[in-house]
Design a protein around this motif. Sequence first.
Motif, PDB file in Angstrom:
ATOM      1  N   GLY A   1      20.348  11.522   1.893  1.00 21.86           N
ATOM      2  CA  GLY A   1      21.117  12.267   0.906  1.00 21.86           C
ATOM      3  C   GLY A   1      22.128  13.169   1.576  1.00 21.86           C
ATOM      4  N   THR A   2      21.799  13.596   2.782  1.00 27.37           N
ATOM      5  CA  THR A   2      22.682  14.522   3.496  1.00 27.37           C
ATOM      6  C   THR A   2      23.825  13.812   4.223  1.00 27.37           C
ATOM      7  OG1 THR A   2      21.100  14.380   5.284  1.00 27.37           O
ATOM      8  CG2 THR A   2      20.979  16.341   3.890  1.00 27.37           C
ATOM      9  N   THR A   3      23.759  12.494   4.370  1.00 29.58           N
ATOM     10  CA  THR A   3      24.824  11.807   5.127  1.00 29.58           C
ATOM     11  C   THR A   3      25.685  10.886   4.269  1.00 29.58           C
ATOM     12  OG1 THR A   3      23.326  10.014   5.750  1.00 29.58           O
ATOM     13  CG2 THR A   3      23.531  11.838   7.298  1.00 29.58           C
ATOM     14  N   MET A   4      25.198  10.579   3.061  1.00 31.26           N
ATOM     15  CA  MET A   4      25.965   9.626   2.248  1.00 31.26           C
ATOM     16  C   MET A   4      27.373  10.134   1.918  1.00 31.26           C
ATOM     17  SD  MET A   4      23.597   9.965  -1.160  1.00 31.26           S
ATOM     18  CE  MET A   4      24.363   8.734  -2.187  1.00 31.26           C
ATOM     19  N   GLN A   5      27.525  11.471   1.890  1.00 32.12           N
ATOM     20  CA  GLN A   5      28.860  12.032   1.619  1.00 32.12           C
ATOM     21  C   GLN A   5      29.867  11.635   2.695  1.00 32.12           C
ATOM     22  OE1 GLN A   5      29.529  13.263  -1.184  1.00 32.12           O
ATOM     23  NE2 GLN A   5      27.384  13.407  -1.861  1.00 32.12           N
ATOM     24  N   ASN A   6      29.345  11.316   3.892  1.00 29.72           N
ATOM     25  CA  ASN A   6      30.259  10.945   4.980  1.00 29.72           C
ATOM     26  C   ASN A   6      30.968   9.622   4.714  1.00 29.72           C
ATOM     27  OD1 ASN A   6      29.683  13.283   6.324  1.00 29.72           O
ATOM     28  ND2 ASN A   6      27.940  12.405   7.409  1.00 29.72           N
ATOM     29  N   MET A   7      30.438   8.845   3.779  1.00 29.57           N
ATOM     30  CA  MET A   7      31.143   7.619   3.380  1.00 29.57           C
ATOM     31  C   MET A   7      32.445   8.003   2.672  1.00 29.57           C
ATOM     32  SD  MET A   7      27.868   5.597   1.922  1.00 29.57           S
ATOM     33  CE  MET A   7      27.057   4.386   2.954  1.00 29.57           C
ATOM     34  N   GLN A   8      32.321   9.027   1.829  1.00 30.36           N
ATOM     35  CA  GLN A   8      33.498   9.519   1.103  1.00 30.36           C
ATOM     36  C   GLN A   8      34.546  10.056   2.089  1.00 30.36           C
ATOM     37  OE1 GLN A   8      32.494  12.343  -1.937  1.00 30.36           O
ATOM     38  NE2 GLN A   8      34.571  12.429  -2.736  1.00 30.36           N
ATOM     39  N   THR A   9      34.072  10.727   3.143  1.00 28.83           N
ATOM     40  CA  THR A   9      34.997  11.267   4.156  1.00 28.83           C
ATOM     41  C   THR A   9      35.852  10.137   4.733  1.00 28.83           C
ATOM     42  OG1 THR A   9      33.265  12.834   4.683  1.00 28.83           O
ATOM     43  CG2 THR A   9      35.088  12.716   6.226  1.00 28.83           C
ATOM     44  N   THR A  10      35.224   9.004   5.024  1.00 32.46           N
ATOM     45  CA  THR A  10      35.977   7.870   5.579  1.00 32.46           C
ATOM     46  C   THR A  10      37.005   7.360   4.574  1.00 32.46           C
ATOM     47  OG1 THR A  10      34.022   7.235   6.846  1.00 32.46           O
ATOM     48  CG2 THR A  10      35.746   5.574   6.648  1.00 32.46           C
ATOM     49  N   ILE A  11      36.572   7.240   3.316  1.00 34.85           N
ATOM     50  CA  ILE A  11      37.485   6.719   2.286  1.00 34.85           C
ATOM     51  C   ILE A  11      38.677   7.677   2.108  1.00 34.85           C
ATOM     52  CG2 ILE A  11      37.671   6.144  -0.191  1.00 34.85           C
ATOM     53  CD1 ILE A  11      34.686   5.159   0.089  1.00 34.85           C
ATOM     54  N   GLU A  12      38.385   8.977   2.137  1.00 39.07           N
ATOM     55  CA  GLU A  12      39.472   9.963   2.017  1.00 39.07           C
ATOM     56  C   GLU A  12      40.413   9.886   3.224  1.00 39.07           C
ATOM     57  OE1 GLU A  12      37.020  13.180  -0.723  1.00 39.07           O
ATOM     58  OE2 GLU A  12      37.304  13.591   1.411  1.00 39.07           O
ATOM     59  N   ALA A  13      39.841   9.663   4.410  1.00 39.66           N
ATOM     60  CA  ALA A  13      40.677   9.566   5.621  1.00 39.66           C
ATOM     61  C   ALA A  13      41.548   8.308   5.557  1.00 39.66           C
ATOM     62  CB  ALA A  13      39.802   9.556   6.865  1.00 39.66           C
ATOM     63  N   LEU A  14      41.002   7.238   4.989  1.00 40.92           N
ATOM     64  CA  LEU A  14      41.793   6.008   4.822  1.00 40.92           C
ATOM     65  C   LEU A  14      42.970   6.275   3.886  1.00 40.92           C
ATOM     66  CD1 LEU A  14      39.278   3.034   4.334  1.00 40.92           C
ATOM     67  CD2 LEU A  14      41.093   3.165   6.047  1.00 40.92           C
ATOM     68  N   GLU A  15      42.653   6.996   2.816  1.00 37.87           N
ATOM     69  CA  GLU A  15      43.672   7.334   1.824  1.00 37.87           C
ATOM     70  C   GLU A  15      44.767   8.187   2.477  1.00 37.87           C
ATOM     71  OE1 GLU A  15      41.701   8.809  -1.596  1.00 37.87           O
ATOM     72  OE2 GLU A  15      43.120   7.766  -2.911  1.00 37.87           O
ATOM     73  N   ALA A  16      44.348   9.189   3.245  1.00 38.04           N
ATOM     74  CA  ALA A  16      45.301  10.094   3.902  1.00 38.04           C
ATOM     75  C   ALA A  16      46.189   9.324   4.882  1.00 38.04           C
ATOM     76  CB  ALA A  16      44.540  11.200   4.625  1.00 38.04           C
ATOM     77  N   ALA A  17      45.628   8.264   5.480  1.00 38.03           N
ATOM     78  CA  ALA A  17      46.404   7.475   6.451  1.00 38.03           C
ATOM     79  C   ALA A  17      47.247   6.402   5.760  1.00 38.03           C
ATOM     80  CB  ALA A  17      45.454   6.829   7.458  1.00 38.03           C
ATOM     81  N   GLY A  18      47.175   6.360   4.429  1.00 38.42           N
ATOM     82  CA  GLY A  18      47.940   5.373   3.655  1.00 38.42           C
ATOM     83  C   GLY A  18      47.392   3.958   3.813  1.00 38.42           C
TER      84      GLY A  18
END
Length: 212
Positions: A150-167
Amino acid sequence: MDQLKEIAESLVEGQADRVRELTQAAIETHTDVEKILNEGLIAGMNVVGDQFKREEIYLPEVLFAARAMKAGMDLLEPLLLTAKTKPKGKIILGTVSGDVHDIGKNLVAVMLKGAGFEVTDLGVGVAAEQFIEAAKQQGARLIGMSALLGTTMQNMQTTIEALEAAGLKGQIKTMIGGAIVTQSFADKIGADGYAPDAGSAVDKARELSGLS
Ligand code: B1M
């Protein structure tokens, strides 16, 4: 006792040598490999998970069970890897930052390779930037992330957000999984796909790669 039940029970008891011996015997008697995996090894690991949750066993026992699982998996892996198909595309795979659970992720890697995918497995504790850098370097159009906490699943979102930020969102797709992950979580964080088990991970990877 039924051969597969015996594998599951030996895994629960953390007896790696016995699991190896029984898995070898099951292979030699031509038991279906996926049956050995699902009804032997994974069934045993599910019991371990339940016992751990009820605090009937503690971390050392879980570690012994994980070792026993690996002993069986080492024998099954080459048999699961008999690829019958042409290369299907590239996928970058890893367990997210802060998480060391890799049994399920390794299983997903084996099944994907068996289905003809070129898999770059970054291991465990993989940060968003590592996923993205590897995908860019390898020219992969798919990133697969595993998380069990439960404490690490948010890190999946971090990757998706970083992908978004990188276009790159959309160009590089994301697939997620792991015992804690659900389809609704995948929808919430904007993952392109979710798979509940290693078999359906292959179907989802095919779909996301435009191969189905
Ligand atoms: Co941990 N652990 N663990 N553990 N452990 C769980 C996950 C837990 C549910 C146990 C419990 O309480 N019942 C619980 C998490 C609770 C939560 O957050 N909701 C837990 C905990 C709390 C912890 C620690 C925090 C314990 C502590 O230190 N106090 C700690 C965390 C360490 C860390 O990561 N930072 C910890 C440590 C460990 C061990 C190291 C001892 C060991 C891991 C060894 C290893 O992986 N090398 C371990 C284990 C073995 C488990 C359980 C018992 C089994 C996990 C497993 O391997 N299952 C687990 C209980 C459970 O899940 N029932 C538990 C078998 C595997 C085949 O299934 O990984 O779900 P799974 O993979 C499946 C699918 O989910 C799917 O396909 C796979 C095959 O069908 N899938 C994907 C997985 N990844 C995918 C990716 C995809 C698609 C599908 O696309 C990319």
